[in-house]
Structure formats: C-alpha cells, structure tokens
Design a protein around this motif. Structure first.
Motif, PDB file in Angstrom:
ATOM      1  N   PRO A 177      40.323  79.778  -3.245  1.00 47.96           N
ATOM      2  CA  PRO A 177      39.552  80.744  -4.032  1.00 47.96           C
ATOM      3  C   PRO A 177      40.404  81.401  -5.121  1.00 47.96           C
ATOM      4  O   PRO A 177      41.578  81.698  -4.901  1.00 47.96           O
ATOM      5  N   TRP A 214      36.418  78.580  -7.444  1.00 49.24           N
ATOM      6  CA  TRP A 214      37.347  77.776  -6.650  1.00 49.24           C
ATOM      7  C   TRP A 214      38.149  76.841  -7.533  1.00 49.24           C
ATOM      8  O   TRP A 214      37.665  76.360  -8.552  1.00 49.24           O
ATOM      9  N   THR A 223      44.970  82.518  -1.583  1.00 50.78           N
ATOM     10  CA  THR A 223      44.065  83.083  -2.596  1.00 50.78           C
ATOM     11  C   THR A 223      44.847  83.289  -3.891  1.00 50.78           C
ATOM     12  O   THR A 223      46.012  83.684  -3.857  1.00 50.78           O
ATOM     13  N   LEU A 224      44.167  83.030  -5.016  1.00 47.65           N
ATOM     14  CA  LEU A 224      44.776  83.225  -6.331  1.00 47.65           C
ATOM     15  C   LEU A 224      44.113  84.392  -7.049  1.00 47.65           C
ATOM     16  O   LEU A 224      42.904  84.617  -6.895  1.00 47.65           O
TER      17      LEU A 224
END
Lengths: 143, 143
Positions: free
Chosen positions: A32, A48, A97-98
């Motif tokens: 995500p 995503w 997670t980014l």
C-alpha cells in the motif's frame, strides 16, 4: 533489513537496493502507498504499488501505481492529466507501507475531488465534505 | 452505497449503517486505516481494522485496530500507553480505505518514534529521518 533501522539514529542509512529486497509485498506482490500533498499535508489517496511501479516512480519521479481492477500499471494522470510528481518516498518501520510526498496537479480523486477521503462520519450519518474541482466526465473525456 | 456519494454535493449525506454495509473489507475481513494527526497533518501510521474494531473505535473514540500478527483486537496504546483519540473518521471514494484524524499521545510507532515513516529514500540510500521520542524498552516495560 528494514528492521535494522529500528535502532538507527537520525542520519544513519542503508543501501536502497538492500532495503528494496526486504520490503513486504503481499501475496499479490503489492504494497500500500499513501499519497500526501507535500506542502499542505493533505492525504490525497491510497493505492497499491508492485515492484515495477515502485521502480518506475523512483526513476521518473512521476507516480505510478498498480491498478488492481485493471491489472496493469497505472501511471497516475495518464488519462485524466491529473499527475502526481514525487517529492519524497518514505518507508514505514515494518517495511510494509509506503508514504509518498507528492505534488498533485488538480484532482487526485476519480470523482474530480482534490482528495478521495470526502465521506465524513458525523453521528449516524456519512456526510460529503467537498465538491469536485472538475466534472469527472470532462476529466475522462466522456463529454 | 458509497458509490452514490460520487455525485453528491457538499453537505449531502447517507445513513452510516447503510454505508457500513457497503464498505469493502478484504478477504480477511480487514480494511486499511491511515492515522493522521488532526492538527499538524502528520501521517502517523497505517494499520488494519475489522468491522468490530471499527465499531469500537466509533463508540469509544479511542482507536482500536486489528492486529494481523497477533490476530486480536489491538487497542492502540493498551500496552505502551501511547493512545490515539479519534477526532474524525473519513471513508474514501471506493469505500475501501479509512482515514482517521486522531490526537496521538506520544509516539505512534513501536520504535518509540512519533510516526512510522522514518525511512526516507535519498538517492541510492535509505536514511533514517528521526530519533525515538522514548526508548521502546521503556515503552513496553522491558527495562
């Protein structure tokens, strides 16, 4: 590898390629990515990325996601013109997670709104908190 | 139901219970939830909620997630004391992501940092951009 940074002090670093290999993509190969307007802090959307779209984003500085519905690379703004320029990319403590600090041109949301989080829970109602900046039919060439 | 709001104008609303029934939980019954500090705009963390944790969060105004690693409700701050008070909950255009505006007490991250996104890509390195506010061993009673 990313777990190593837990005990790091500010300024310590690791090679990107080593970290990339320890990112936790899910069973579909996706991670995500939250897009935040870099200067105002507004959270614009969540989408995503797969490894290919992440690499392309870092190379071109234009944000590219993976479209789960279309099952293809989704170069943000390719049909709407509402592009996201990458300012900075951050990875969370768990490497799953980014956070993308971006400069969003126009509307991030497919409804033509600036951001996707326009449905606000107020008591027992869900209230829409903003209007589109632009008609989505114009955005996607339907009219 | 949430798709109806696409064409809504600011101020229009739907009953929460109707929207709740159309939220898109994944195959594990989970939906991603982004926590943002309500006044500064800082993105603190991303975690997952199931229907039960979402209901509890709305009822108590104390943020409760679903811990995928522990497979149980995760009342944020229950062991660390670093609670999140819910200020406002928003739903995105597709009904598959939540944005929580919160008031975070202390550190959101298990490393003791204010937020989880402390790994920043800079060229070919990943650089840690902050130090813990508090030693995690103290936070979790290990020392």
């Amino acid at each position: 590898m990313i777990e190593q940074t837990e005990r790091f002090s500010e300024g310590q670093s690791l090679p990107w390629q080593d970290v990339l290999n320890t990112l936790k993509f899910n069973e579909d190969g996706l991670i995500p990515a939250i897009a935040q307007q870099h200067d105002t802090g507004e959270v614009l959307m969540m989408a995503w990325m797969n490894r290919e779209s992440l690499n392309e984003t870092l190379e071109t500085k234009q944000v590219c996601y993976w479209s789960r519905s279309r099952q293809k690379l989704w170069r943000k703004g390719e049909s709407s013109g509402q592009q996201q320029k990458l300012i900075e990319l951050r990875i969370d403590c768990d490497g799953d997670t980014l956070l993308l600090l971006v400069d969003q041109w126009g509307a991030a949301c497919h409804t033509g709104r600036r951001n996707c989080f326009y449905n606000v829970i107020q008591g027992d109602r869900v209230v829409v908190n903003s209007n589109p900046l632009v008609d989505p039919d114009i955005l996607y060439g339907k009219s």
